[in-house]
Every structure is written in C-alpha cells, then in structure tokens.
Enzyme design. Structure first.
Site, PDB file in Angstrom:
ATOM      1  CD  GLU A 172      -2.830  -1.106  -0.113  1.00 27.40           C
ATOM      2  OE1 GLU A 172      -3.078  -0.017  -0.654  1.00 27.40           O
ATOM      3  OE2 GLU A 172      -3.208  -2.181  -0.586  1.00 27.40           O
ATOM      4  CG  HIS A 267      -5.996  -5.850  -7.777  1.00 25.27           C
ATOM      5  ND1 HIS A 267      -6.983  -4.906  -7.865  1.00 25.27           N
ATOM      6  CD2 HIS A 267      -5.252  -5.510  -6.708  1.00 25.27           C
ATOM      7  CE1 HIS A 267      -6.851  -4.038  -6.882  1.00 25.27           C
ATOM      8  NE2 HIS A 267      -5.808  -4.370  -6.161  1.00 25.27           N
TER       9      HIS A 267
HETATM   10 ZN   LIG Z   1      -2.604  -2.236  -4.871  1.00 27.00          ZN
END
Ligand SMILES: [Zn+2]
Length: 345
Positions: A172, A267
């Site tokens: 993150e 993703h």
């Molecule tokens: Zn990510």
C-alpha cells in the site's frame, strides 16, 4: 480519470465473489458486500489526491524536504468510517496490538526505503506516514487513499486484521511512492505495472524484514491476512508472484503478457510483471533488493512521470538500467532478460 489509484489490497471482484458464495454464512456474505461497496466509494478520493500530486509535479512545484526522516502517526477510527479518526498517543508502545504493529511495520517500511534505496518517505521529502486503523466494522480491506493508509480489522473469518501483513503494508505504501514518481495510471498496461510495483516492493520489504534471499522467500502476497474460513477453502494468499495462475490464490492471474487484455483489472494484469521480477530475482540469486530491486527502483524513480507506460516499455527500461547500473556484472542484465522472456517480453 487519469490518475486513479485503486490501491486496495483485495480486488473488488474477490469481495463480490465472496459476497455471492452461498456456502458462506449470511453474515460473512453481507460483510464482504459492505466491504466491496466502501472499496468502490473510495475511488473519487484517490483520484483527486493523485490528480493533485500530478498537478503539483507538472507545475514544477518545488519539493521542500519536510523532515530528515518521516514521522509515523497512527489514528484509531474506532470502527467508524471517519478518517483519520482519533490520534493514538505513543503508538509505539500502545496496549492496542494493532496500533503497535501498525507503527512498527510502517516505521519498518520507512527504514527499508531509506536503508535500501536512500528514499526519504513516500515522496522522498520526509512526508509524514499516516495510518488509520480499526476502520469500519469487520472491514475486509486495506488501502492507500492518496494521502494516508487505512486498515480494516477484517471479519476474522475470511480475512484477519490487515496490519498483520507486512507485504500488505509495503504494498500500500508503495502505491504512494508510485504516485510521487512514475505516476502510473490505474488502467491498461500502466495499471498492471502500478499494481506490480506495489507487489514487488511489498514482497521485497517482507523478504528484507525476514533477511531472506530470493530462494527462501514465499513470493506470496497476503498470506498473513487470510482468515480461517478462507484457509479452509484452500486459499493460501491473495496472489502468488512465482506462480501467478496458482489456484490456491484468491485472485489467480495471467502469466504471459499476451494474456493481458484491455480493461483488465490491474490486480490481474500485474501477473506477468510480477512473474518477470520474481524470475529475475531467482535467476540471479541472492537478496532481491540488492540488485534486481535496485534496477526496478531506478526504473520507478528515474524515468520521470510516465502515466501511460506500457509493459514492453518498462521491460526495455529495466533491461537498459541493468546494464547501466551493473556494467561489470553481466549476470544482472541476463537475469532481467530471463525474467521478461518468461512472460513473453
Ligand atoms: Zn494495490
């Protein structure tokens, strides 16, 4: 919608799939559906924050070093969805295990970037690293919202406390680094590269913390946030960088660049560049962050802003940098080449 940074660790479609899984209890399904909705609702905020960073850099705003080393702050949302929440005084020694862990791991990421890459925080100018914990009730996600980190506790069944994943925290925060360097968009090839950067540096942080070499590393993303119900269903992680199409991953990915399609969720399209990085590290041997990681970091931070960089362009840049940075070590360039060849680039 150029600088969208959908920086959640759990892809929305995974939460939606769990929400529709009839074998799960109504409560778990409702929790997953709620998490998916909040995940979606953060999009506007992230887009705006990314856009502000882009504008500041484009206008040549002078980057003033705020501090020699970043301050790490932790806030407690107390299960509300109000950001940032209440400050946690003395998070370093807090009796709240989540606050203490969040402080320790975030400090660890700051040290990792400083010690390994000479970077001073997310923006390389000492930006405060701010985190909010206990976001929402049983919230199944963690995110970088463009200015700070946000962690849910998980529902305890599908996912546990998201601060338990050191790779999650590294992932993150790296979205913030990308926002302040290559500024990759969050769609197309650039989107897959954006996600992959976060997985590569998240995994490197995990390996660096454990003092592991590439062969000893698990190359999994999210192994430590999987809850008992997810494990009982045979899932061991969110993603597997060494085997992107692993069926034991909650979100199996393509392994070849030719399988990346327009409009694919980043993703998923991050699979090939993840595999290229992992293969390069395993081919060269030793510690991932010492040479291959340095090549990837240089590609991320010395290429200017390239919001629409393609994967072939990124591959070419790493090949070039491997030779430039390690002219006397042909094995580095050969390993980078082997990594990209493995995914068809
Ligand atoms: Zn990510």
């Amino acid at each position: 919608m150029r600088m969208i940074c959908t920086c959640h660790i759990v892809p929305k479609d995974v939460l939606e799939r769990l929400a529709g899984d009839k074998k799960l209890s109504a409560e778990l399904r409702r929790g997953a559906a709620d998490s998916a909705r909040v995940t979606d609702g953060m999009r506007t905020l992230r887009t705006q924050n990314g856009e502000l960073t882009r504008l500041a850099q484009a206008s040549g705003a002078h980057l003033v070093e705020l501090a020699a080393a970043p301050k790490v702050t932790v806030y407690d949302c107390k299960h509300s969805q109000t950001l940032p929440g209440m400050p946690v005084p003395g998070a370093k020694t807090s009796t709240d295990a989540t606050a203490k862990r969040c402080f320790a791991e975030t400090t660890g990421v700051a040290k990792f970037y400083q010690a390994v890459f000479g970077r001073n925080s997310i923006d390389n100018a000492g930006m405060t690293m701010m985190s909010s914990i206990h976001f929402g009730k049983g919230y199944n996600n963690a995110m970088w919202n463009g200015t700070q980190m946000v962690y849910g506790d998980g529902d305890g069944k599908l996912f546990v406390d998201f601060t338990k994943g050191d790779d999650v925290i590294g992932h993150e925060l790296t979205h913030g680094v990308t926002q302040h360097s290559l500024q990759l968009a969050y769609s197309g090839d650039a989107g897959g590269l954006n996600e992959s950067m976060s997985d590569c540096f998240g995994s490197m942080f995990r390996q660096w913390s454990a003092k592991q070499d590439a062969k000893a590393a698990d190359w999994l993303i999210g192994a430590d946030i999987m809850g008992p119900t997810a494990k009982a269903k045979g899932f061991k992680a969110l993603r597997n960088m060494a085997k992107p199409d692993d069926k034991a991953a909650l979100a199996p990915q393509p392994t070849k660049y030719s399988q990346v399609t327009p409009g694919m969720d980043p993703h998923y399209s991050s699979g090939p560049p993840n595999l290229a990085f992992c293969t390069a590290c395993l081919t060269l041997g030793g510690k991932s962050w010492e040479r291959i990681g340095q090549v990837w970091y240089a590609a991320l931070t010395t290429s200017g802003a390239q919001p629409h960089m393609t994967m072939p362009q990124f591959a070419a840049r790493t090949r070039q940098l491997a030779t430039q940075k390690y002219p006397a070590q042909a094995a580095v360039a050969a390993a980078v080449d082997a990594g990209w060849k493995k995914v068809g680039l």
